[in-house]
Design a protein around this motif. Sequence first.
Motif, short mmCIF file in Angstrom:
data_model
loop_
_atom_site.label_atom_id
_atom_site.label_comp_id
_atom_site.label_asym_id
_atom_site.label_seq_id
_atom_site.Cartn_x
_atom_site.Cartn_y
_atom_site.Cartn_z
N LEU A 12 -0.13 10.37 48.00
CA LEU A 12 0.41 9.02 47.96
C LEU A 12 -0.03 8.20 49.17
O LEU A 12 -0.35 7.02 49.06
N VAL A 13 -0.03 8.84 50.34
CA VAL A 13 -0.46 8.15 51.56
C VAL A 13 -1.92 7.73 51.44
O VAL A 13 -2.29 6.60 51.77
N TYR A 14 -2.75 8.65 50.95
CA TYR A 14 -4.17 8.33 50.81
C TYR A 14 -4.39 7.21 49.79
O TYR A 14 -5.19 6.29 50.04
N CYS A 15 -3.70 7.28 48.65
CA CYS A 15 -3.87 6.24 47.63
C CYS A 15 -3.49 4.86 48.16
O CYS A 15 -4.19 3.87 47.91
N ALA A 16 -2.39 4.79 48.90
CA ALA A 16 -1.95 3.52 49.47
C ALA A 16 -2.98 3.00 50.48
O ALA A 16 -3.33 1.81 50.48
N TYR A 17 -3.47 3.91 51.32
CA TYR A 17 -4.48 3.54 52.33
C TYR A 17 -5.78 3.10 51.66
O TYR A 17 -6.34 2.05 52.00
N ALA A 18 -6.24 3.89 50.69
CA ALA A 18 -7.52 3.60 50.04
C ALA A 18 -7.46 2.30 49.25
O ALA A 18 -8.44 1.56 49.19
N SER A 19 -6.31 2.02 48.65
CA SER A 19 -6.15 0.77 47.91
C SER A 19 -6.22 -0.43 48.85
O SER A 19 -6.89 -1.43 48.57
N ARG A 20 -5.55 -0.31 49.97
CA ARG A 20 -5.52 -1.42 50.94
C ARG A 20 -6.90 -1.66 51.55
O ARG A 20 -7.29 -2.81 51.77
N ARG A 21 -7.66 -0.58 51.77
CA ARG A 21 -8.98 -0.70 52.40
C ARG A 21 -10.10 -0.86 51.38
O ARG A 21 -11.25 -1.08 51.76
N GLY A 22 -9.78 -0.71 50.09
CA GLY A 22 -10.80 -0.84 49.06
C GLY A 22 -11.85 0.24 49.13
O GLY A 22 -13.05 -0.01 49.00
N VAL A 23 -11.39 1.49 49.31
CA VAL A 23 -12.30 2.62 49.45
C VAL A 23 -12.91 2.99 48.09
O VAL A 23 -12.20 3.33 47.15
N GLY A 24 -14.22 2.95 48.00
CA GLY A 24 -14.92 3.37 46.80
C GLY A 24 -14.66 2.46 45.60
O GLY A 24 -13.85 1.55 45.64
N ASN A 25 -15.36 2.76 44.53
CA ASN A 25 -15.21 2.00 43.28
C ASN A 25 -14.19 2.71 42.40
O ASN A 25 -14.47 3.13 41.28
N ILE A 26 -12.96 2.85 42.94
CA ILE A 26 -11.90 3.63 42.29
C ILE A 26 -10.63 2.81 42.24
O ILE A 26 -10.29 2.10 43.20
N ASN A 27 -9.90 2.90 41.13
CA ASN A 27 -8.64 2.18 41.00
C ASN A 27 -7.51 3.02 41.63
O ASN A 27 -6.77 3.71 40.93
N HIS A 28 -7.40 2.96 42.94
CA HIS A 28 -6.39 3.74 43.64
C HIS A 28 -4.97 3.29 43.28
O HIS A 28 -4.04 4.09 43.36
N ASP A 29 -4.82 2.03 42.90
CA ASP A 29 -3.49 1.54 42.51
C ASP A 29 -2.97 2.30 41.30
O ASP A 29 -1.78 2.64 41.22
N ALA A 30 -3.85 2.56 40.33
CA ALA A 30 -3.44 3.30 39.14
C ALA A 30 -3.00 4.71 39.49
O ALA A 30 -2.03 5.24 38.94
N HIS A 31 -3.70 5.33 40.43
CA HIS A 31 -3.32 6.67 40.89
C HIS A 31 -1.93 6.65 41.51
O HIS A 31 -1.07 7.48 41.19
N PHE A 32 -1.71 5.69 42.40
CA PHE A 32 -0.44 5.61 43.11
C PHE A 32 0.72 5.31 42.16
O PHE A 32 1.73 6.02 42.15
N TYR A 33 0.56 4.27 41.35
CA TYR A 33 1.66 3.89 40.46
C TYR A 33 1.85 4.86 39.31
O TYR A 33 2.95 4.99 38.78
#
Length: 211
Positions: free
Chosen positions: A159-180
């Motif tokens: 969860l921490v990584y998903c929130a961080y990666a979403s905020r920083r736009g890490v990679g071409n991945i939908n981190h928001d979908a992972h988190f939620y």
Amino acid sequence: MNEFSAYINYAPVASAIFAITLIFSILAFSSDALYERCILHPYSVARGERVYTLLTSGLIHKDLSHLFFNMFSYYFFAFQLELRIGHWQFALLYVASLILSDMPTVIKHKEDYWYHSLGASGAISAVVFSYILFEPMSKMGILFIPIPIPAILFGVLYLVYCAYASRRGVGNINHDAHFYGAVCGIIITVSLYPMVVPSFLHAIGSSIGLH
């Protein structure tokens, strides 16, 4: 093959989702028309168009590695989870999380005509986190950590990584979908089985010597 046949018997919903996702994903790899028809387009969904893609986008994947990683994770948790929570309950968890995990993406990218999203990651995150509620101290592996760690620790790090990666736009991945998706999995599981909470706390307490 014998093992998968057994899964079909005691986890028919998970088996059906597994098979359907594989079939649609493989077909979409060779059909641009199917790929374009199924992919999530937040700009359109926010305007009441192609709303069905909230569901169909979870049936297709970007490439074989994306499909393999998602189905590999699904395979290890989904069948066991259906056996634990029940058939219609698993269906509800998976489908609801698939749809709800993409809603924040629709809101976030409703003005971004160029943005698209696909994959079952949101629903699979829900499956994994539902499993963690029942087995918080089971061992899980992370790619960059050479030894298995408790599932609850994996969940926190995820969860921490998903929130961080979403905020920083890490990679071409939908981190928001992972988190939620993970959040949906927790909420739906607790709603269906409120007693999982004291069981979850007891398992953690026992592991650190509080019981």
